[in-house]
Scaffold this motif. Structure first.
Motif, PDB file in Angstrom:
ATOM      1  N   MET A   5       7.174   3.957 -16.781  1.00  0.00           N
ATOM      2  CA  MET A   5       7.368   5.381 -16.674  1.00  0.00           C
ATOM      3  C   MET A   5       6.794   5.903 -15.361  1.00  0.00           C
ATOM      4  N   LYS A   6       5.590   5.481 -15.068  1.00  0.00           N
ATOM      5  CA  LYS A   6       4.919   5.955 -13.860  1.00  0.00           C
ATOM      6  C   LYS A   6       5.708   5.589 -12.612  1.00  0.00           C
ATOM      7  N   ALA A   7       6.214   4.366 -12.555  1.00  0.00           N
ATOM      8  CA  ALA A   7       6.962   3.920 -11.378  1.00  0.00           C
ATOM      9  C   ALA A   7       8.209   4.776 -11.158  1.00  0.00           C
ATOM     10  N   ILE A   8       8.884   5.133 -12.239  1.00  0.00           N
ATOM     11  CA  ILE A   8      10.071   5.976 -12.109  1.00  0.00           C
ATOM     12  C   ILE A   8       9.687   7.363 -11.619  1.00  0.00           C
ATOM     13  N   ARG A   9       8.627   7.914 -12.195  1.00  0.00           N
ATOM     14  CA  ARG A   9       8.162   9.244 -11.763  1.00  0.00           C
ATOM     15  C   ARG A   9       7.808   9.231 -10.286  1.00  0.00           C
ATOM     16  N   GLU A  10       7.063   8.210  -9.869  1.00  0.00           N
ATOM     17  CA  GLU A  10       6.659   8.124  -8.467  1.00  0.00           C
ATOM     18  C   GLU A  10       7.863   7.917  -7.550  1.00  0.00           C
ATOM     19  N   ALA A  11       8.836   7.130  -8.008  1.00  0.00           N
ATOM     20  CA  ALA A  11      10.045   6.917  -7.207  1.00  0.00           C
ATOM     21  C   ALA A  11      10.823   8.219  -7.014  1.00  0.00           C
ATOM     22  N   ARG A  12      10.684   9.132  -7.965  1.00  0.00           N
ATOM     23  CA  ARG A  12      11.348  10.432  -7.865  1.00  0.00           C
ATOM     24  C   ARG A  12      10.524  11.423  -7.023  1.00  0.00           C
ATOM     25  N   GLY A  13       9.337  11.004  -6.598  1.00  0.00           N
ATOM     26  CA  GLY A  13       8.502  11.851  -5.755  1.00  0.00           C
ATOM     27  C   GLY A  13       7.797  12.970  -6.493  1.00  0.00           C
ATOM     28  N   LEU A  14       7.594  12.782  -7.800  1.00  0.00           N
ATOM     29  CA  LEU A  14       6.929  13.807  -8.604  1.00  0.00           C
ATOM     30  C   LEU A  14       5.485  13.425  -8.881  1.00  0.00           C
ATOM     31  N   SER A  15       4.597  14.383  -8.732  1.00  0.00           N
ATOM     32  CA  SER A  15       3.213  14.149  -9.121  1.00  0.00           C
ATOM     33  C   SER A  15       3.109  14.269 -10.634  1.00  0.00           C
ATOM     34  N   LEU A  16       2.085  13.675 -11.179  1.00  0.00           N
ATOM     35  CA  LEU A  16       1.837  13.768 -12.611  1.00  0.00           C
ATOM     36  C   LEU A  16       1.651  15.232 -13.015  1.00  0.00           C
ATOM     37  N   GLN A  17       0.935  15.983 -12.204  1.00  0.00           N
ATOM     38  CA  GLN A  17       0.683  17.388 -12.501  1.00  0.00           C
ATOM     39  C   GLN A  17       1.981  18.194 -12.523  1.00  0.00           C
ATOM     40  N   GLN A  18       2.872  17.938 -11.558  1.00  0.00           N
ATOM     41  CA  GLN A  18       4.130  18.681 -11.505  1.00  0.00           C
ATOM     42  C   GLN A  18       5.015  18.343 -12.694  1.00  0.00           C
ATOM     43  N   LEU A  19       5.116  17.053 -13.023  1.00  0.00           N
ATOM     44  CA  LEU A  19       5.928  16.655 -14.171  1.00  0.00           C
ATOM     45  C   LEU A  19       5.381  17.275 -15.454  1.00  0.00           C
TER      46      LEU A  19
ATOM     47  N   ALA B  44       3.797   8.498 -27.173  1.00  0.00           N
ATOM     48  CA  ALA B  44       4.381   9.828 -27.014  1.00  0.00           C
ATOM     49  C   ALA B  44       5.443  10.020 -28.087  1.00  0.00           C
ATOM     50  N   GLY B  45       5.570  11.231 -28.541  1.00  0.00           N
ATOM     51  CA  GLY B  45       6.584  11.551 -29.538  1.00  0.00           C
ATOM     52  C   GLY B  45       7.972  11.625 -28.918  1.00  0.00           C
ATOM     53  N   ASP B  46       8.969  11.682 -29.775  1.00  0.00           N
ATOM     54  CA  ASP B  46      10.356  11.729 -29.322  1.00  0.00           C
ATOM     55  C   ASP B  46      10.632  12.908 -28.390  1.00  0.00           C
ATOM     56  N   GLU B  47      10.099  14.064 -28.713  1.00  0.00           N
ATOM     57  CA  GLU B  47      10.362  15.240 -27.880  1.00  0.00           C
ATOM     58  C   GLU B  47       9.814  15.049 -26.472  1.00  0.00           C
ATOM     59  N   THR B  48       8.608  14.518 -26.358  1.00  0.00           N
ATOM     60  CA  THR B  48       8.026  14.275 -25.041  1.00  0.00           C
ATOM     61  C   THR B  48       8.852  13.255 -24.265  1.00  0.00           C
ATOM     62  N   ILE B  49       9.262  12.180 -24.932  1.00  0.00           N
ATOM     63  CA  ILE B  49      10.076  11.152 -24.280  1.00  0.00           C
ATOM     64  C   ILE B  49      11.391  11.764 -23.795  1.00  0.00           C
ATOM     65  N   HIS B  50      12.025  12.584 -24.619  1.00  0.00           N
ATOM     66  CA  HIS B  50      13.284  13.220 -24.226  1.00  0.00           C
ATOM     67  C   HIS B  50      13.086  14.147 -23.026  1.00  0.00           C
ATOM     68  N   ARG B  51      12.027  14.949 -23.056  1.00  0.00           N
ATOM     69  CA  ARG B  51      11.750  15.848 -21.924  1.00  0.00           C
ATOM     70  C   ARG B  51      11.472  15.059 -20.646  1.00  0.00           C
ATOM     71  N   TYR B  52      10.694  13.999 -20.779  1.00  0.00           N
ATOM     72  CA  TYR B  52      10.334  13.158 -19.637  1.00  0.00           C
ATOM     73  C   TYR B  52      11.598  12.564 -19.019  1.00  0.00           C
ATOM     74  N   ALA B  53      12.435  11.954 -19.852  1.00  0.00           N
ATOM     75  CA  ALA B  53      13.666  11.326 -19.364  1.00  0.00           C
ATOM     76  C   ALA B  53      14.610  12.362 -18.760  1.00  0.00           C
ATOM     77  N   SER B  54      14.735  13.499 -19.409  1.00  0.00           N
ATOM     78  CA  SER B  54      15.615  14.547 -18.910  1.00  0.00           C
ATOM     79  C   SER B  54      15.163  15.039 -17.541  1.00  0.00           C
ATOM     80  N   ARG B  55      13.875  15.297 -17.392  1.00  0.00           N
ATOM     81  CA  ARG B  55      13.352  15.801 -16.116  1.00  0.00           C
ATOM     82  C   ARG B  55      13.528  14.779 -15.005  1.00  0.00           C
ATOM     83  N   LEU B  56      13.412  13.492 -15.330  1.00  0.00           N
ATOM     84  CA  LEU B  56      13.565  12.449 -14.313  1.00  0.00           C
ATOM     85  C   LEU B  56      15.017  12.009 -14.149  1.00  0.00           C
ATOM     86  N   ALA B  57      15.902  12.572 -14.984  1.00  0.00           N
ATOM     87  CA  ALA B  57      17.338  12.265 -14.935  1.00  0.00           C
ATOM     88  C   ALA B  57      17.609  10.773 -15.096  1.00  0.00           C
TER      89      ALA B  57
END
Length: 75
Positions: free
Chosen positions: A1-15, A36-49
């Motif tokens: 998860m972290k690698a994908i977030r970082e590849a998208r150029g998002l900080s943990l705080q911003q996400l 993490a619950g399903d809702e968090t996983i869905h939000r995380y994936a959606s935000r990172l596309a």
């Protein structure tokens, strides 16, 4: 998860702000210290596309090998 977030150029705080979660919580999730619950996983994936499977699938080292790579013979 972290690698994908970082590849998208998002900080943990911003996400965390974007998906309405605490940065400390997301940090623990990314580091495998907390689930993490399903809702968090869905939000995380959606935000990172990315598909949910991209952030929930953990590859085993064996899955990363090329077919036949472990059995190749070298002269």
């Amino acid at each position: 998860m972290k690698a994908i977030r970082e590849a998208r150029g998002l900080s943990l705080q911003q996400l965390a702000k974007d998906i309405g979660r605490d940065p400390g919580f997301l940090s623990r999730v990314e580091n495998g210290q907390q689930g993490a619950g399903d809702e968090t996983i869905h939000r995380y994936a959606s935000r990172l596309a990315v598909p949910i499977a991209a952030i929930t699938h953990e590859e085993k080292p064996r899955d990363q090998e090329r077919p036949g790579a472990a059995h190749e013979e070298h002269d």
